[in-house]
Scaffold this active site. Structure first.
Site, PDB file in Angstrom:
ATOM      1  N   HIS A 158      -3.748  12.397  -5.332  1.00 50.93           N
ATOM      2  CA  HIS A 158      -4.033  13.797  -5.670  1.00 50.93           C
ATOM      3  C   HIS A 158      -4.333  13.930  -7.002  1.00 50.93           C
ATOM      4  O   HIS A 158      -4.858  15.147  -7.403  1.00 50.93           O
ATOM      5  CB  HIS A 158      -3.265  14.736  -4.938  1.00 50.93           C
ATOM      6  N   ASP A 193      -4.096   7.620   3.939  1.00 49.87           N
ATOM      7  CA  ASP A 193      -3.130   8.573   3.761  1.00 49.87           C
ATOM      8  C   ASP A 193      -3.886   9.927   4.651  1.00 49.87           C
ATOM      9  O   ASP A 193      -5.048   9.976   4.487  1.00 49.87           O
ATOM     10  CB  ASP A 193      -2.931   9.246   2.448  1.00 49.87           C
ATOM     11  N   HIS A 195      -3.802  12.857   3.901  1.00 44.26           N
ATOM     12  CA  HIS A 195      -4.433  13.762   3.077  1.00 44.26           C
ATOM     13  C   HIS A 195      -5.805  12.927   2.544  1.00 44.26           C
ATOM     14  O   HIS A 195      -5.538  11.597   2.292  1.00 44.26           O
ATOM     15  CB  HIS A 195      -3.737  14.299   1.971  1.00 44.26           C
ATOM     16  N   ASP A 282       1.644   9.059   6.211  1.00 40.68           N
ATOM     17  CA  ASP A 282       1.773  10.520   6.884  1.00 40.68           C
ATOM     18  C   ASP A 282       0.771  10.733   7.887  1.00 40.68           C
ATOM     19  O   ASP A 282       0.886  11.935   8.683  1.00 40.68           O
ATOM     20  CB  ASP A 282       1.998  11.581   5.542  1.00 40.68           C
TER      21      ASP A 282
HETATM   22 ZN    ZN Z   1      -0.575  12.692   2.239  1.00 41.28          ZN
END
Ligand code: ZN
Length: 341
Positions: A158, A193, A195, A282
């Site tokens: 991120h 991931d 996200h 995740d």
């Molecule tokens: Zn993540």
């Protein structure tokens, strides 16, 4: 498969996490690395200590002012009267016609997209150790290892060129890709991931030489909300070198593998000679961040699909939070990779 690991990640031990207006303890805790390390030991992976590469590899990806900010941040913050135990921004300037601030509170706001990357006294040391882990793995791949795993903490995907965000400070996956780019004309990054890898996308958005592909929970209803949509395809010279594959919440193994097949077609068409996997765990059905629903056998299949891309590969740890099977999922994905190689 060898695995790069250091205990220096413990320097970074954040606490603050703002969820729907409620302050909680962050899920990005040092214990994550302990459980991942247990997964490596269960898989009998040879552990390698990182080499210190200094600022060079970080400076390929991050701006000088941002690196200076991260390095100086804690000392400047701690000198403020009534400073809290962690640096939490209280502003996020949108930078229209803005002037780069000199005050530490202004710089903190300038260099963060959200409140989930709190900086403490050991954050710089921990984040630097994570980039060294990633670069060491990339260097091992350049030196002839077929595939190497990097146990990076804090995670990185991120983090933008000059922004911390979502538990991330420096973009370990992007730094590994930039290191591989020294000898590989075209490099692909595949982010699994849960996200969207928004920082990685942002760093390479206008570049035609690094393909970024991300499979993630649909940002219509999941962090980071404003990035990760299918229509984001790159810009300028990088147009067409970014692919987002958003999946509905609670997507399970079979649909996930289908998404990986789409990603594989894109990667083969791009014809890279090296691969970085931004390996979040995740997407697990048991992850506390509850986005997708991949099982442990599903992670084994993901590992096999990654191996079948047939490229020298650096697997960089991203997310994956405390659950009883975090370590088992790492063992499974790496075993799946090795079986299919
Ligand atoms: Zn993540």
């Amino acid at each position: 498969m060898k695995a790069v690991h250091t205990e220096l990640h413990r320097n970074h031990d954040p606490q603050f996490y703002l969820v729907r207006g409620v302050v909680k303890r962050t899920t990005e805790q040092p214990e994550r690395a302990d459980r991942l390390l247990a997964g490596l030991k269960a898989g009998k992976h040879e552990l390698v200590a990182p080499t210190a590469f200094g600022q060079g590899p970080r400076a390929r990806v991050h701006s000088p002012e941002y690196l200076n900010f991260l390095e100086e941040a804690w000392e400047a913050w701690a000198a403020l009267p009534d400073a809290g135990s962690e640096m939490i921004p209280n502003m996020h300037p949108v930078r229209n016609e803005a002037t780069y601030p000199t005050h530490i509170v202004g710089r903190l706001g300038w260099h963060t997209t959200d409140t989930s990357a709190p900086i403490g006294p050991g954050t710089w040391a921990g984040a630097c150790a994570a980039t060294d882990v990633a670069v060491t793995a990339a260097q091992m791949a350049l030196d002839g290892e077929d595939a190497v795993y990097a146990l990076c903490r804090p995670p990185g995907h991120h983090a933008y060129r000059d922004l911390a965000s979502g538990f991330c400070f420096m973009n370990n996956s992007a730094i590994a890709a930039a290191h591989l780019r020294q000898r590989h004309e075209r490099v692909a990054i595949l982010d699994v991931d849960v996200h969207h890898g928004n920082g990685t996308q942002g760093i390479f958005y206008e570049r035609p030489d690094v393909l970024t592909v991300s499979i993630h929970a649909d940002p219509v209803s999941y962090y980071p909300f404003v990035w990760g949509h299918a229509h984001e395809r790159g810009q300028g010279a990088g147009l067409g070198a970014n692919l987002n594959i958003p999946l509905p919440l609670k997507t399970g193994d079979d649909a996930y593998i289908t998404a990986l097949e789409t990603a594989a077609r894109m990667i083969h068409a791009f014809a890279p000679t090296a691969l970085v996997v931004a390996l979040g765990l995740d997407a697990s059905e048991h992850d506390p961040l509850a986005g997708l629903a991949v099982t442990t056998p599903g992670f084994r299949r993901i590992g096999a699909a990654l191996a079948q891309l047939g490229l020298p590969t650096v697997l960089v740890q991203e997310g994956g939070y405390l659950s009883d099977i975090l370590g088992q999922n790492l063992t499974a994905v790496l075993a799946g990779f090795e079986e299919a190689r």
